[in-house]
Design a protein around this motif. Sequence first.
Motif, mmCIF file in Angstrom:
data_model
loop_
_atom_site.group_PDB
_atom_site.id
_atom_site.type_symbol
_atom_site.label_atom_id
_atom_site.label_comp_id
_atom_site.label_asym_id
_atom_site.label_seq_id
_atom_site.Cartn_x
_atom_site.Cartn_y
_atom_site.Cartn_z
ATOM 1 N N SER A 175 51.359 55.336 35.244
ATOM 2 C CA SER A 175 51.078 55.580 33.824
ATOM 3 C C SER A 175 49.768 54.917 33.441
ATOM 4 N N VAL A 176 49.243 55.338 32.291
ATOM 5 C CA VAL A 176 48.067 54.708 31.708
ATOM 6 C C VAL A 176 48.545 53.819 30.569
ATOM 7 N N GLN A 177 48.209 52.539 30.650
ATOM 8 C CA GLN A 177 48.621 51.591 29.634
ATOM 9 C C GLN A 177 47.412 51.222 28.771
ATOM 10 N N PHE A 178 47.688 50.988 27.487
ATOM 11 C CA PHE A 178 46.622 50.608 26.553
ATOM 12 C C PHE A 178 46.795 49.139 26.172
ATOM 13 N N PHE A 179 45.661 48.428 26.101
ATOM 14 C CA PHE A 179 45.696 46.994 25.806
ATOM 15 C C PHE A 179 44.664 46.660 24.734
ATOM 16 N N GLU A 180 44.972 45.576 24.013
ATOM 17 C CA GLU A 180 44.021 44.987 23.079
ATOM 18 C C GLU A 180 43.742 43.561 23.547
ATOM 19 N N ALA A 181 42.449 43.215 23.639
ATOM 20 C CA ALA A 181 42.056 41.858 24.028
ATOM 21 C C ALA A 181 41.270 41.223 22.894
ATOM 22 N N ASP A 212 49.770 44.329 25.194
ATOM 23 C CA ASP A 212 50.031 45.727 25.556
ATOM 24 C C ASP A 212 50.315 46.497 24.266
ATOM 25 N N ILE A 213 49.430 47.425 23.925
ATOM 26 C CA ILE A 213 49.581 48.191 22.681
ATOM 27 C C ILE A 213 49.927 49.654 22.969
ATOM 28 N N ALA A 244 41.944 50.924 28.302
ATOM 29 C CA ALA A 244 43.052 51.579 28.993
ATOM 30 C C ALA A 244 42.965 51.268 30.474
ATOM 31 N N LEU A 245 44.120 51.054 31.092
ATOM 32 C CA LEU A 245 44.198 50.810 32.527
ATOM 33 C C LEU A 245 45.125 51.825 33.166
ATOM 34 N N ASP A 246 44.646 52.446 34.229
ATOM 35 C CA ASP A 246 45.473 53.367 34.995
ATOM 36 C C ASP A 246 46.245 52.553 36.017
ATOM 37 N N LEU A 247 47.560 52.393 35.789
ATOM 38 C CA LEU A 247 48.389 51.568 36.657
ATOM 39 C C LEU A 247 49.141 52.400 37.694
ATOM 40 N N GLY A 248 48.651 53.595 37.932
ATOM 41 C CA GLY A 248 49.271 54.446 38.942
ATOM 42 C C GLY A 248 50.245 55.424 38.336
ATOM 43 N N LEU A 302 39.262 42.082 39.203
ATOM 44 C CA LEU A 302 40.498 42.455 38.506
ATOM 45 C C LEU A 302 40.413 43.801 37.804
ATOM 46 N N PHE A 303 39.205 44.229 37.404
ATOM 47 C CA PHE A 303 39.049 45.431 36.609
ATOM 48 C C PHE A 303 38.094 46.409 37.285
ATOM 49 N N PRO A 304 38.190 47.681 36.936
ATOM 50 C CA PRO A 304 37.180 48.640 37.376
ATOM 51 C C PRO A 304 35.815 48.217 36.838
ATOM 52 N N PRO A 305 34.743 48.637 37.491
ATOM 53 C CA PRO A 305 33.396 48.159 37.113
ATOM 54 C C PRO A 305 33.060 48.340 35.637
ATOM 55 N N HIS A 306 33.405 49.498 35.054
ATOM 56 C CA HIS A 306 33.021 49.715 33.652
ATOM 57 C C HIS A 306 33.765 48.767 32.716
ATOM 58 N N LEU A 307 35.032 48.439 33.042
ATOM 59 C CA LEU A 307 35.772 47.492 32.201
ATOM 60 C C LEU A 307 35.277 46.061 32.435
ATOM 61 N N ALA A 308 34.996 45.731 33.698
ATOM 62 C CA ALA A 308 34.495 44.391 33.992
ATOM 63 C C ALA A 308 33.168 44.145 33.279
ATOM 64 N N GLU A 309 32.313 45.158 33.256
ATOM 65 C CA GLU A 309 31.024 45.023 32.571
ATOM 66 C C GLU A 309 31.233 44.832 31.073
ATOM 67 N N MET A 310 32.204 45.563 30.503
ATOM 68 C CA MET A 310 32.500 45.415 29.083
ATOM 69 C C MET A 310 33.023 44.004 28.788
ATOM 70 N N PHE A 311 33.929 43.483 29.640
ATOM 71 C CA PHE A 311 34.460 42.138 29.448
ATOM 72 C C PHE A 311 33.351 41.094 29.584
ATOM 73 N N GLU A 312 32.455 41.302 30.533
ATOM 74 C CA GLU A 312 31.351 40.374 30.721
ATOM 75 C C GLU A 312 30.501 40.265 29.455
ATOM 76 N N HIS A 313 30.233 41.411 28.840
ATOM 77 C CA HIS A 313 29.464 41.419 27.594
ATOM 78 C C HIS A 313 30.224 40.723 26.473
ATOM 79 N N VAL A 314 31.523 40.977 26.384
ATOM 80 C CA VAL A 314 32.335 40.389 25.314
ATOM 81 C C VAL A 314 32.425 38.875 25.478
ATOM 82 N N ILE A 315 32.593 38.400 26.716
ATOM 83 C CA ILE A 315 32.658 36.953 26.970
ATOM 84 C C ILE A 315 31.341 36.295 26.572
#
Length: 777
Positions: free
Chosen positions: A323-329, A345-346, A317-321, A289-302
Amino acid sequence: MPIWDELTDAIESGVIVTNPQGYCIYSNAYARTLLPLDPMDTPFDSHFSEELRNIFRGEHLPREGQHITAHLKYRSAHHPAEMDLFVKSRPAGGAVVFLNPVRPEISEVMQSEERFRSLVEISPDAICMLSERLDIVYANSSMAALLGIPDQQAVGLNLWQVVEPEDQTFLLKLVQALPSEDQIMPPTEQHWKSLSGERLEVEVVCRSWVEPNTAERITVLIARDIRDRKEAERQLRESEARHRTMLSAIPDTVFLIDRSGVCKDVHSPDPDLLAAPVEMFLGKRIYDLFPPHLAEMFEHVISRALETAELQTIEYALDLGQSVQFFEARVARHSEEDVLAVVRDISAQKASLERLEYLNQSDQLTGLYNRAYLQDTADQLILTADPQNVVGVMLWDVNRFKDINDSLGFAVGDELLQAVARKLRKHVAHPDLLGRLDGDEFAMVLRRSSISELMQVAYSVQNAFEQPLHFAGQQHILSLAMGLAIYPHQGQTYHDLLRQANSALRYAKLNRQGVAVYRPEFDLPSSERMLIEQELRDAIQKRKLVLQYQPLWDIHQQKLWGVECLVRLQNRQGRFISPEEFINLAEETGLIRRLDQRVIELAMEELRDLDFVCSVNLSPSTIRDSEFFAWMRDFALRLGERASRLQIEVTEGTLMQERDVVVSRLEEMRRWGIKVALDDFGVGYSSMSYLKHLPLDVLKLDRSFTTYLGESETDNRLMDSLIQLGHGLGFKVIAEGVETSEQVQWLRTHRCDLIQGYHISRPLSHRDLRQWMGALK
């Protein structure tokens, strides 16, 4: 005793007779074969391991006798180890004892039955045995407790008395069962009632069969009290309903993710919040679902959330084509094997914060840095300068700006300042700083390799302003005066250099000299400073301070709400001394507290018969002064109810210095009835983070937010947001610098409470204020 012998020998039991002392006085032949020693002339209890002396004396025995299992003390291979005794007392004292050896098979049956009975008795479930008419012929203690009666009263009770009418169908099945039919009823939930009328919820299992010897139908019924379970189920249903309601009300997307990073469930209040349909997420790993660097960050957080059970929060931040959207999890442990990730979505919030950050460090009119940002960052530029470099602080001032402002209007004056800012910006480069301090005063902080390079910038600016400026649809020739102070020669801090540059600028303007580099002789002569100080002391002591009042107008009720009090100082020749000069001097000489006290006293005295708010500005040092605080408490007591007509104005800068002390004192003043206003809000510090914690009644919005109302959509949205912010925190909102009827109409439409500015009135003397009020009537 031949007849007695014949009788006892005919009995298939050993017979022993004891006297009142417990000695054996008779035994039949069978008894003597069971005992290893002759029982005669010895205490009969001596043959047994148990303490049976009182029993064999005939003492404490029930009338019907007592069964006892006893063990022989002296055993042999020819004699049984265990005896079954039935002991009955004799009228003359002593006892008759019937002995029989305990056979193993009978013992085991009895023990089994005893164990079964014990299990039934200690069972937490209610167990009973029913006759064909459904009378209770046996009930354990749990059944009696369930029905709320003593153990012995349960026997004889009929089940029809217990089961509620709506659940009596199963009783009919029991009664109507065929004579030869065994019946097993599956678990059913029923409603019973105790004899006290309490309604019970039970789960019932029962089995009935026909006894072959008696042809009687016997039913065993087991009932389990399920009220606690039912209540727990009800609470669980309510909890789940609440959680479903809360979940549906949450505007965020919620993911259930297991330890390995697989998405198990998704809830989103709006499918448009997701970049793909919900089905596309289920069963997918975060690396899908995520680019590798974000997936690795989520894996650590989980992993962190599962290990610590602590809430983990990340922004990404996610590049959705497009636009770039910012999120808080926000990730929290849900169970030992999975987590809940609440994703919001922040992007809009991020943009607003960036906009607010820009506003808090920028001058709203020109887009340059503001005074507060320069103060915060200039020292860093100075401290990091190479020892071979110099740092110059330049103060630029537009000559005759007041004349232009007065003759062409404030709007044209603002356009002029914007044009000046654009031209000055061309002469700075990173890491130089350029900002607008106030009015027509601009500051540059430049790091160069030599003083000559600083002077080149100064002359370059002067030359640039020889060319006409285009603003207000016309061409205008302007000139600027500049004062320069240089680090390390003339000061070590930005504050010192700014003061020296201000002295150089004053010298340049007085002498009509375009550029002046600071020299000590530029400082205000000591004699002149002493003269102003003396004038100020006299004015404070003799109550000769001149007060002016600018109205604060309620635009909804169309009436005067209050006034802002402004202090003026006249010298002996009748000339007004610049407030900047005597207020700065009052700060330096320690007169500022007495000055602020006298202003408050005079204002409340002059307006004592008028029923509106008088707002007075306080110096930062005054508000922190403990003597002033004590004086203010006494003054508020003297004012009594009139204390509610006094309002103290403080700036954001004041609140940032010794914040805890200042805030606690403002809270105390509010308890005395005094109102507190935050002046010039929005031009200084990052106010949003602490504004909600401040003890305020009124928010005064800086005039820079008012200038382009109705003309600039950005300014409109910003002003509307600030008004809503103030109202949301429970404050009255005052817009400063209101000069046109269009601005008044816009502010009225957007629910601003009060306005202040030349459109209502310029500052007025006490006498002129009363005349102005009379004209209103």
